[in-house]
Enzyme design. Sequence first.
Site, short mmCIF file in Angstrom:
data_model
loop_
_atom_site.label_atom_id
_atom_site.label_comp_id
_atom_site.label_asym_id
_atom_site.label_seq_id
_atom_site.Cartn_x
_atom_site.Cartn_y
_atom_site.Cartn_z
N GLU A 37 0.69 -1.29 0.06
CA GLU A 37 -0.05 0.02 0.04
C GLU A 37 0.94 1.27 0.07
O GLU A 37 2.21 1.32 0.06
CB GLU A 37 -0.93 -0.03 1.20
CG GLU A 37 -2.24 -0.38 0.90
CD GLU A 37 -3.17 0.48 0.18
OE1 GLU A 37 -2.67 1.27 -0.33
OE2 GLU A 37 -4.35 0.25 0.14
N ARG B 217 -7.78 -0.20 12.92
CA ARG B 217 -6.45 0.38 12.81
C ARG B 217 -6.31 1.29 11.60
O ARG B 217 -7.43 1.96 11.10
CB ARG B 217 -5.54 -0.74 12.04
CG ARG B 217 -6.37 -1.16 10.80
CD ARG B 217 -5.31 -2.25 9.94
NE ARG B 217 -5.84 -2.79 8.84
CZ ARG B 217 -5.83 -2.05 7.58
NH1 ARG B 217 -5.30 -1.02 7.51
NH2 ARG B 217 -6.16 -2.65 6.50
N ASN C 201 -5.49 3.53 8.40
CA ASN C 201 -5.59 2.96 6.84
C ASN C 201 -4.90 3.96 6.18
O ASN C 201 -4.11 4.79 6.57
CB ASN C 201 -7.04 2.67 6.26
CG ASN C 201 -6.84 1.63 5.32
OD1 ASN C 201 -6.24 0.71 5.41
ND2 ASN C 201 -7.51 1.80 4.22
N GLU D 44 -14.09 -4.71 9.07
CA GLU D 44 -14.98 -3.75 8.20
C GLU D 44 -16.41 -3.52 8.71
O GLU D 44 -17.24 -3.36 7.64
CB GLU D 44 -14.81 -4.14 6.57
CG GLU D 44 -13.31 -4.63 6.31
CD GLU D 44 -13.31 -4.80 4.66
OE1 GLU D 44 -14.20 -4.80 4.09
OE2 GLU D 44 -12.21 -5.32 4.56
N ASN E 250 -9.98 5.44 2.93
CA ASN E 250 -9.15 5.01 1.71
C ASN E 250 -8.58 6.22 0.97
O ASN E 250 -8.29 7.15 1.72
CB ASN E 250 -9.57 3.72 0.93
CG ASN E 250 -8.63 2.77 0.68
OD1 ASN E 250 -7.53 2.91 0.83
ND2 ASN E 250 -9.14 1.39 0.92
N ASP F 108 -9.64 1.76 -4.29
CA ASP F 108 -8.71 1.94 -3.18
C ASP F 108 -8.03 3.28 -3.10
O ASP F 108 -8.59 4.19 -3.06
CB ASP F 108 -7.82 0.61 -3.31
CG ASP F 108 -7.43 0.22 -2.12
OD1 ASP F 108 -6.80 1.12 -1.49
OD2 ASP F 108 -7.09 -0.84 -1.95
#
Length: 282
Positions: A17, A97, A99, A118, A145, A193
């Site tokens: 990522e 957490r 992201n 989620e 995101n 994303d």
Amino acid sequence: MSGGYEVAVRAAAQLGEGPTWDPATGRLIWLDILGMRVHTYDPATGRRTVRTTEQHVGAVKPREGGGLVLNLRDGVGLLDPDDTFRWLHHEPVPGRRGNDAAVAPDGSLWAGTMRYDETPGGGTLTRLTGDGTADPVLSDVTVSNGTGWSPDGRLMYYVDTPTRRVDVFDHDGERVHDRRPFAEIEQGAGFPDGLTVDADGCVWVALWDGGAVRRYTPSGELDRVIGLPTPRTTACAFGGAGLTDLYVTTARTGLSAPHPVAGSLLVVPGAGQGVAQPAFAG
């Protein structure tokens, strides 16, 4: 259409990522969220580094004057140039957490969170400044995101992945308002994303389970698709000396028969023209 990709760094990241070009060092920063690793790659020399974190790490960005800011499981932390770590904003929430995150034109960090399971509405988007001030931006988020700004800073683009949309807000320098759909990803094409915005104001978005990066014009029209061989493309960013090469991170997690390049850092040379991203002012 195919984009003529190359493998910049062959790796087996579980959840690659967050590609980010650091102009101060001439390196690309990227990470493996679940592997708890922060990678750097220097395309001029091929030199690579890997740093292990003590928590899952959702995003890493360069800081003004050196060091890094990290969006971790339990909050946002600062890593100084001498490797000293300290919390900027410590807010542990069981089952949640950090992201994706992005640095705004004013140097603030817009950091997203999500629940591991989620849970709908279990994530947030928060704006943080260098003194540790944390201002909530969005609360009812599922998977916070991709976030990015138009070249003039007047628009902010944002992805809450399960909505299948890229949304756009008006941005006044510190706050956003008037959220509205910008582009919608159709059924069967994957989920939006990470994203980046180029010098023409076009929005490039990586498609999880779509094996592609798409570019949308400022009016929301789809005008380019770069097909990639592994389905879990996660994020994209321009890098290289001229900011013309598009770097794309990928993931292996959840794939029963991953492609050989799944989990690697890919690059599409000469894909477009990026914009230099600000460092975190803190």
